[in-house]
Design a protein around this motif. Structure first.
Motif, PDB file in Angstrom:
ATOM      1  N   GLY A 137       0.809  -1.213   0.000  1.00  0.00           N
ATOM      2  CA  GLY A 137       0.000   0.000   0.000  1.00  0.00           C
ATOM      3  C   GLY A 137       0.839   1.258   0.000  1.00  0.00           C
ATOM      4  O   GLY A 137       0.510   2.241  -0.677  1.00  0.00           O
ATOM      5  N   HIS A 138       1.951   1.237   0.760  1.00  0.00           N
ATOM      6  CA  HIS A 138       2.870   2.386   0.774  1.00  0.00           C
ATOM      7  C   HIS A 138       3.451   2.615  -0.609  1.00  0.00           C
ATOM      8  O   HIS A 138       3.538   3.766  -1.071  1.00  0.00           O
ATOM      9  N   LEU A 139       3.857   1.549  -1.300  1.00  0.00           N
ATOM     10  CA  LEU A 139       4.429   1.686  -2.637  1.00  0.00           C
ATOM     11  C   LEU A 139       3.403   2.226  -3.626  1.00  0.00           C
ATOM     12  O   LEU A 139       3.732   3.046  -4.494  1.00  0.00           O
ATOM     13  N   ASP A 140       2.168   1.775  -3.514  1.00  0.00           N
ATOM     14  CA  ASP A 140       1.105   2.283  -4.395  1.00  0.00           C
ATOM     15  C   ASP A 140       0.926   3.785  -4.209  1.00  0.00           C
ATOM     16  O   ASP A 140       0.846   4.544  -5.179  1.00  0.00           O
ATOM     17  N   LEU A 141       0.852   4.230  -2.955  1.00  0.00           N
ATOM     18  CA  LEU A 141       0.670   5.651  -2.676  1.00  0.00           C
ATOM     19  C   LEU A 141       1.888   6.468  -3.099  1.00  0.00           C
ATOM     20  O   LEU A 141       1.759   7.637  -3.466  1.00  0.00           O
ATOM     21  N   ALA A 142       3.079   5.855  -3.047  1.00  0.00           N
ATOM     22  CA  ALA A 142       4.301   6.555  -3.420  1.00  0.00           C
ATOM     23  C   ALA A 142       4.510   6.603  -4.925  1.00  0.00           C
ATOM     24  O   ALA A 142       5.486   7.187  -5.393  1.00  0.00           O
ATOM     25  N   GLY A 143       3.598   5.974  -5.703  1.00  0.00           N
ATOM     26  CA  GLY A 143       3.665   6.069  -7.150  1.00  0.00           C
ATOM     27  C   GLY A 143       4.344   4.909  -7.845  1.00  0.00           C
ATOM     28  O   GLY A 143       4.585   4.969  -9.059  1.00  0.00           O
ATOM     29  N   TYR A 144       4.642   3.830  -7.117  1.00  0.00           N
ATOM     30  CA  TYR A 144       5.265   2.665  -7.755  1.00  0.00           C
ATOM     31  C   TYR A 144       4.215   1.842  -8.499  1.00  0.00           C
ATOM     32  O   TYR A 144       3.042   1.801  -8.113  1.00  0.00           O
ATOM     33  N   HIS A 145       4.656   1.167  -9.562  1.00  0.00           N
ATOM     34  CA  HIS A 145       3.770   0.343 -10.372  1.00  0.00           C
ATOM     35  C   HIS A 145       4.006  -1.133 -10.067  1.00  0.00           C
ATOM     36  O   HIS A 145       5.157  -1.594 -10.066  1.00  0.00           O
ATOM     37  N   CYS A 146       2.928  -1.863  -9.837  1.00  0.00           N
ATOM     38  CA  CYS A 146       3.011  -3.298  -9.613  1.00  0.00           C
ATOM     39  C   CYS A 146       3.049  -3.990 -10.971  1.00  0.00           C
ATOM     40  O   CYS A 146       2.140  -3.822 -11.788  1.00  0.00           O
ATOM     41  N   VAL A 147       4.104  -4.766 -11.227  1.00  0.00           N
ATOM     42  CA  VAL A 147       4.304  -5.418 -12.520  1.00  0.00           C
ATOM     43  C   VAL A 147       4.585  -6.898 -12.287  1.00  0.00           C
ATOM     44  O   VAL A 147       4.781  -7.355 -11.152  1.00  0.00           O
ATOM     45  N   SER A 148       4.614  -7.667 -13.374  1.00  0.00           N
ATOM     46  CA  SER A 148       4.918  -9.088 -13.262  1.00  0.00           C
ATOM     47  C   SER A 148       6.413  -9.336 -13.149  1.00  0.00           C
ATOM     48  O   SER A 148       6.839 -10.331 -12.545  1.00  0.00           O
ATOM     49  N   GLN A 149       7.230  -8.442 -13.741  1.00  0.00           N
ATOM     50  CA  GLN A 149       8.684  -8.580 -13.685  1.00  0.00           C
ATOM     51  C   GLN A 149       9.311  -7.201 -13.640  1.00  0.00           C
ATOM     52  O   GLN A 149       9.069  -6.374 -14.504  1.00  0.00           O
ATOM     53  N   VAL A 150      10.107  -6.931 -12.621  1.00  0.00           N
ATOM     54  CA  VAL A 150      10.716  -5.616 -12.406  1.00  0.00           C
ATOM     55  C   VAL A 150      11.860  -5.407 -13.395  1.00  0.00           C
ATOM     56  O   VAL A 150      12.788  -6.226 -13.473  1.00  0.00           O
ATOM     57  N   MET A 151      11.793  -4.283 -14.132  1.00  0.00           N
ATOM     58  CA  MET A 151      12.815  -3.978 -15.134  1.00  0.00           C
ATOM     59  C   MET A 151      13.398  -2.585 -14.980  1.00  0.00           C
ATOM     60  O   MET A 151      14.536  -2.341 -15.353  1.00  0.00           O
ATOM     61  N   GLU A 152      12.613  -1.621 -14.445  1.00  0.00           N
ATOM     62  CA  GLU A 152      13.105  -0.249 -14.380  1.00  0.00           C
ATOM     63  C   GLU A 152      12.666   0.422 -13.097  1.00  0.00           C
ATOM     64  O   GLU A 152      11.875  -0.135 -12.320  1.00  0.00           O
ATOM     65  N   HIS A 153      13.209   1.634 -12.862  1.00  0.00           N
ATOM     66  CA  HIS A 153      12.900   2.382 -11.647  1.00  0.00           C
ATOM     67  C   HIS A 153      11.389   2.562 -11.488  1.00  0.00           C
ATOM     68  O   HIS A 153      10.665   2.767 -12.464  1.00  0.00           O
ATOM     69  N   GLY A 154      10.932   2.498 -10.237  1.00  0.00           N
ATOM     70  CA  GLY A 154       9.527   2.759  -9.938  1.00  0.00           C
ATOM     71  C   GLY A 154       8.625   1.555 -10.093  1.00  0.00           C
ATOM     72  O   GLY A 154       7.406   1.705 -10.109  1.00  0.00           O
ATOM     73  N   PHE A 156       7.596  -2.604  -8.830  1.00  0.00           N
ATOM     74  CA  PHE A 156       7.745  -3.655  -7.830  1.00  0.00           C
ATOM     75  C   PHE A 156       6.888  -4.846  -8.225  1.00  0.00           C
ATOM     76  O   PHE A 156       5.932  -4.722  -9.008  1.00  0.00           O
ATOM     77  N   ALA A 157       7.261  -6.010  -7.707  1.00  0.00           N
ATOM     78  CA  ALA A 157       6.518  -7.243  -7.985  1.00  0.00           C
ATOM     79  C   ALA A 157       6.504  -8.095  -6.721  1.00  0.00           C
ATOM     80  O   ALA A 157       7.504  -8.164  -5.998  1.00  0.00           O
ATOM     81  N   VAL A 158       5.372  -8.720  -6.468  1.00  0.00           N
ATOM     82  CA  VAL A 158       5.226  -9.609  -5.313  1.00  0.00           C
ATOM     83  C   VAL A 158       4.987 -11.017  -5.827  1.00  0.00           C
ATOM     84  O   VAL A 158       4.047 -11.264  -6.589  1.00  0.00           O
ATOM     85  N   ARG A 159       5.866 -11.941  -5.422  1.00  0.00           N
ATOM     86  CA  ARG A 159       5.738 -13.345  -5.823  1.00  0.00           C
ATOM     87  C   ARG A 159       5.912 -14.215  -4.584  1.00  0.00           C
ATOM     88  O   ARG A 159       7.040 -14.507  -4.181  1.00  0.00           O
ATOM     89  N   GLY A 160       4.813 -14.556  -3.974  1.00  0.00           N
ATOM     90  CA  GLY A 160       4.869 -15.355  -2.760  1.00  0.00           C
ATOM     91  C   GLY A 160       5.562 -14.605  -1.642  1.00  0.00           C
ATOM     92  O   GLY A 160       5.115 -13.549  -1.206  1.00  0.00           O
ATOM     93  N   ALA A 161       6.695 -15.152  -1.170  1.00  0.00           N
ATOM     94  CA  ALA A 161       7.454 -14.533  -0.083  1.00  0.00           C
ATOM     95  C   ALA A 161       8.569 -13.637  -0.602  1.00  0.00           C
ATOM     96  O   ALA A 161       9.437 -13.224   0.177  1.00  0.00           O
ATOM     97  N   LEU A 162       8.557 -13.313  -1.892  1.00  0.00           N
ATOM     98  CA  LEU A 162       9.576 -12.453  -2.485  1.00  0.00           C
ATOM     99  C   LEU A 162       8.964 -11.117  -2.893  1.00  0.00           C
ATOM    100  O   LEU A 162       7.868 -11.069  -3.469  1.00  0.00           O
ATOM    101  N   LEU A 163       9.692 -10.046  -2.590  1.00  0.00           N
ATOM    102  CA  LEU A 163       9.316  -8.709  -3.034  1.00  0.00           C
ATOM    103  C   LEU A 163      10.467  -8.154  -3.862  1.00  0.00           C
ATOM    104  O   LEU A 163      11.546  -7.900  -3.338  1.00  0.00           O
TER     105      LEU A 163
END
Length: 244
Positions: A137-154, A156-163
């Motif tokens: 939720g903090h990342l969403d409010l800070a303007g980060y984009h939730c993606v399937s695979q992180v490639m560039e600044h801004g 993030f991706a959540v996969r089970g116990a990995l962020l």
């Protein structure tokens, strides 16, 4: 001068004498010095010359990056540029001595308040407990984009116990491995092949934008836009994009 500052006027400087004079002035100053140049190219040139004349000291020279967009462009600056700007804004209040070089067009752009950058920053370290939903939720409010695979600044991706997270101002993305609700490890990783690299103990997460983008900020933008411009606001792509 009335406020206690000293005024120094240079004239007739030729060749590299300007860069040498700037280096001497920065070395003699008890605090940070800001230098305004005509354009970005002149800023980069003066930084390189300053580094040559100040090679024996640890007093840094920092360029505040320009957005590199024109007024009323229909696209945003590159994420890497915003990352560098936010990293510089976060660093400036802690800069005891140094040279800040700003191009005149960059100086005309509005900046966020200091408290916006610090309030929307987050420090994570190994061994501490982490509420994944709260951080998301903090990342969403800070303007980060939730993606399937992180490639560039801004992003993030959540996969089970990995962020996976690529913070603004960072040279590399990070992979945070959780054991239950505790940060077990933090490692950098290569976004090209997604392979984990070096271990880290602490990371800093800056906001992904230079302005707030929560619900109240969007409402404020819409209200001020309608007060400033006549006609149907829905006809403006910027108004529609921010509203959506």
């Amino acid at each position: 001068m009335p406020d206690g500052r000293t005024e120094c006027v240079w004239s007739g400087l030729q060749g590299d004498s300007l860069s040498l004079s700037i280096a001497n002035a920065v070395n003699a100053a008890p605090g940070p010095v800001m230098l305004v140049t005509a354009d970005v190219q002149a800023a980069e040139q003066l930084r390189d010359h300053y580094a040559f004349f100040n090679a024996g000291t640890d007093i840094p020279a920092v360029i505040f990056p320009d957005w590199e967009t024109l007024p009323y462009d229909g696209f945003s600056p590159y994420q890497d540029i915003i990352s560098d700007r936010l990293a510089t804004l976060y660093r400036l209040p802690q800069l005891g001595r140094g040279l800040l070089i700003v191009a005149a067009p960059t100086l005309m752009q509005r900046l966020p308040p200091v408290e916006f950058v610090t309030r929307n920053s987050l420090i994570l370290q190994t061994g501490e407990r982490l509420d994944l939903e709260r951080v998301r939720g903090h990342l969403d409010l800070a303007g980060y984009h939730c993606v399937s695979q992180v490639m560039e600044h801004g992003e993030f991706a959540v996969r089970g116990a990995l962020l996976d997270l690529f913070p603004m101002g960072s040279d590399a993305p990070y992979r945070i491995d959780l054991f239950d609700d505790e940060i077990e490890s933090i490692r950098t990783f290569n976004p090209e092949d997604q392979r984990s690299l070096d271990a880290q103990d602490v990371i800093r997460i800056l906001p992904a934008r230079e302005f707030p983008f929560d619900e109240s900020s969007i409402k404020l933008f819409r209200r001020r836009f309608r007060a400033m411009f006549e006609g149907d606001p829905q006809a403006c792509p910027i108004y529609r994009d921010v509203s959506n």
